[in-house]
Design a protein around this motif. Structure first.
Motif, PDB file in Angstrom:
ATOM      1  N   LYS A  61       0.824  -1.216   0.000  1.00 48.44           N
ATOM      2  CA  LYS A  61       0.000   0.000   0.000  1.00 48.44           C
ATOM      3  C   LYS A  61       0.860   1.269   0.000  1.00 48.44           C
ATOM      4  N   GLU A  62       2.018   1.206   0.631  1.00 47.90           N
ATOM      5  CA  GLU A  62       2.845   2.407   0.765  1.00 47.90           C
ATOM      6  C   GLU A  62       3.753   2.671  -0.438  1.00 47.90           C
ATOM      7  N   THR A  63       4.047   1.630  -1.199  1.00 43.11           N
ATOM      8  CA  THR A  63       4.962   1.826  -2.319  1.00 43.11           C
ATOM      9  C   THR A  63       4.302   2.621  -3.438  1.00 43.11           C
ATOM     10  N   ASP A  64       5.136   3.299  -4.211  1.00 40.53           N
ATOM     11  CA  ASP A  64       4.635   4.061  -5.356  1.00 40.53           C
ATOM     12  C   ASP A  64       4.437   3.182  -6.584  1.00 40.53           C
ATOM     13  N   VAL A  65       4.923   1.938  -6.524  1.00 37.18           N
ATOM     14  CA  VAL A  65       4.781   1.023  -7.654  1.00 37.18           C
ATOM     15  C   VAL A  65       3.332   0.550  -7.732  1.00 37.18           C
ATOM     16  N   SER A  66       2.755   0.603  -8.913  1.00 35.28           N
ATOM     17  CA  SER A  66       1.345   0.252  -9.065  1.00 35.28           C
ATOM     18  C   SER A  66       1.127  -1.241  -8.863  1.00 35.28           C
ATOM     19  N   ARG A  67      -0.061  -1.605  -8.430  1.00 40.09           N
ATOM     20  CA  ARG A  67      -0.386  -3.003  -8.132  1.00 40.09           C
ATOM     21  C   ARG A  67      -0.177  -3.911  -9.330  1.00 40.09           C
ATOM     22  N   ASP A  68      -0.526  -3.442 -10.516  1.00 41.07           N
ATOM     23  CA  ASP A  68      -0.429  -4.327 -11.680  1.00 41.07           C
ATOM     24  C   ASP A  68       1.014  -4.604 -12.102  1.00 41.07           C
ATOM     25  N   GLU A  69       1.969  -3.887 -11.515  1.00 40.43           N
ATOM     26  CA  GLU A  69       3.380  -4.168 -11.779  1.00 40.43           C
ATOM     27  C   GLU A  69       3.934  -5.208 -10.807  1.00 40.43           C
ATOM     28  N   LEU A  70       3.190  -5.466  -9.750  1.00 41.88           N
ATOM     29  CA  LEU A  70       3.654  -6.393  -8.711  1.00 41.88           C
ATOM     30  C   LEU A  70       3.064  -7.784  -8.918  1.00 41.88           C
ATOM     31  N   PHE A  71       3.794  -8.778  -8.474  1.00 41.61           N
ATOM     32  CA  PHE A  71       3.359 -10.174  -8.551  1.00 41.61           C
ATOM     33  C   PHE A  71       3.410 -10.725  -7.126  1.00 41.61           C
ATOM     34  N   ILE A  72       2.232 -10.868  -6.506  1.00 38.60           N
ATOM     35  CA  ILE A  72       2.157 -11.240  -5.096  1.00 38.60           C
ATOM     36  C   ILE A  72       1.712 -12.695  -4.940  1.00 38.60           C
ATOM     37  N   THR A  73       2.506 -13.441  -4.205  1.00 41.99           N
ATOM     38  CA  THR A  73       2.220 -14.854  -3.950  1.00 41.99           C
ATOM     39  C   THR A  73       1.960 -15.086  -2.473  1.00 41.99           C
ATOM     40  N   SER A  74       0.946 -15.915  -2.174  1.00 45.04           N
ATOM     41  CA  SER A  74       0.794 -16.419  -0.808  1.00 45.04           C
ATOM     42  C   SER A  74       0.485 -17.910  -0.885  1.00 45.04           C
ATOM     43  N   SER A  93      -6.321 -14.396   3.484  1.00 45.14           N
ATOM     44  CA  SER A  93      -5.059 -13.883   2.941  1.00 45.14           C
ATOM     45  C   SER A  93      -5.277 -12.562   2.206  1.00 45.14           C
ATOM     46  N   LEU A  94      -6.333 -12.504   1.416  1.00 42.19           N
ATOM     47  CA  LEU A  94      -6.640 -11.262   0.704  1.00 42.19           C
ATOM     48  C   LEU A  94      -6.939 -10.130   1.682  1.00 42.19           C
ATOM     49  N   SER A  95      -7.616 -10.461   2.761  1.00 43.18           N
ATOM     50  CA  SER A  95      -7.949  -9.455   3.768  1.00 43.18           C
ATOM     51  C   SER A  95      -6.692  -8.942   4.473  1.00 43.18           C
ATOM     52  N   LEU A  96      -5.830  -9.850   4.896  1.00 39.26           N
ATOM     53  CA  LEU A  96      -4.610  -9.449   5.587  1.00 39.26           C
ATOM     54  C   LEU A  96      -3.696  -8.641   4.661  1.00 39.26           C
ATOM     55  N   LEU A  97      -3.607  -9.058   3.417  1.00 41.52           N
ATOM     56  CA  LEU A  97      -2.788  -8.351   2.441  1.00 41.52           C
ATOM     57  C   LEU A  97      -3.465  -7.085   1.924  1.00 41.52           C
ATOM     58  N   ASP A  98      -4.774  -6.974   2.175  1.00 44.10           N
ATOM     59  CA  ASP A  98      -5.588  -5.845   1.707  1.00 44.10           C
ATOM     60  C   ASP A  98      -5.491  -5.711   0.190  1.00 44.10           C
ATOM     61  N   LEU A  99      -5.689  -6.861  -0.480  1.00 42.03           N
ATOM     62  CA  LEU A  99      -5.627  -6.908  -1.934  1.00 42.03           C
ATOM     63  C   LEU A  99      -6.934  -7.432  -2.511  1.00 42.03           C
ATOM     64  N   GLU A 100      -7.205  -7.052  -3.742  1.00 38.25           N
ATOM     65  CA  GLU A 100      -8.399  -7.553  -4.431  1.00 38.25           C
ATOM     66  C   GLU A 100      -8.140  -8.899  -5.084  1.00 38.25           C
TER      67      GLU A 100
END
Length: 284
Positions: A61-74, A93-100
């Motif tokens: 959430k704090e980074t300036d890099v947009s979400r679609d540039e990131l690849f998040i694995t859990s 996991s989505l809730s803790l990561l606060d991701l869609e």
């Protein structure tokens, strides 16, 4: 860093990843992810069992890099295997990561009701909550069993790969079978004097690189995605700087001879370890 491998029509996975295993302090985990993204990492690997999904999410959430540039694995822990439990675990996991959505979600260990979990994960992918689904620590038989009897092949298997445990037979099978390979513990956590190994140091010196860079390059040249960990920004930057040189065939063969064909940590076929995992809960 734009080097990626295709998982499916929905997503491409960066060739180098950053992991937060054993970074249990929440402030440290958050800062490590912020630093990793700043240095250029785009693949961030966490898990329910690591206990730091929330910290990872705060960093995203704090980074300036947009979400679609990131690849998040859990990853799904054993206390949540089964259809209904896995549906809830994905939400958690989505809730803790606060991701869609997650870019990749893995079954962390090859035990429990993996078929129930796999069905829930496939449905979550259809619903857009996950872009790619896979497994971790699965053997040849376990991957084949899941793929053939579910009709849905894992897109990734994350396994131990390092110079002392090269997992050649498993890697070759997975790549022939169409499953991408990720490597956890690429440095074997420094065991067996990895960072002072004379052979690796000689290869590193010839390329003006570090032993860590040689190991990561060796993994990438095997078409495997290494998941490296460090809390030091300068090491993070160094670990990313492995795509501008190439190991010779002779060097690859020399490293191949370091293989002991044994895990540097524990056997996934050890009944006592399976019992321990079965009784370890990470649910709050």
């Amino acid at each position: 860093m734009n080097h990626k491998i295709e998982l499916n029509t929905l997503t491409n996975m960066p060739i180098l990843g950053f992991g937060v295993f054993q970074v249990t302090d929440q402030k440290e985990a958050k800062q490590a992810v912020l630093d990793a993204i700043e240095q250029g990492y785009r693949l961030i690997d966490t898990a329910a069992s690591y206990g730091n999904e929330q910290a990872v999410g705060e960093a995203i959430k704090e980074t300036d890099v947009s979400r679609d540039e990131l690849f998040i694995t859990s990853k799904l822990w054993l206390d949540s295997t089964g259809y209904e439990a896995t549906k809830q675990a994905i939400k958690d996991s989505l809730s803790l990561l606060d991701l869609e959505y997650l870019d990749l979600f893995l079954i962390h260990q090859p035990y429990g009701d993996i078929f129930g979990s796999w069905k829930a994960m496939a449905e979550a992918k259809e619903a857009g909550l996950i872009k790619a689904i896979g497994v971790s620590n699965f053997s040849i038989a376990q991957v084949t069993n899941l793929a053939e009897f579910s009709g849905i092949k894992p897109e990734v298997n994350q396994i131990e790969v390092n110079p002392f445990n090269q997992n050649v037979q498993l890697v070759d099978y997975l790549q022939d079978y169409g499953v991408k390979v990720e490597a956890w513990a690429p440095f074997a956590e420094g065991k067996n004097g990895l960072f002072t190994n004379a052979l690796l140091q000689g290869i590193a010196d010839s390329h003006n690189k570090s032993i860590a860079q040689v190991v990561l390059r060796w993994i990438v040249q095997r078409n495997i995605v290494p998941i490296a960990k460090s809390t030091k920004p300068e090491r993070m930057a160094q670990n990313l700087d492995v795509l501008d040189f190439e190991l010779t065939q002779s060097e690859m063969e020399k490293i191949a001879k370091m293989d002991t064909s044994e895990s540097q940590f524990f056997s996934h076929e050890d009944p006592e370890m399976i019992k321990w995992m079965a009784n370890r809960s990470v649910k709050k």
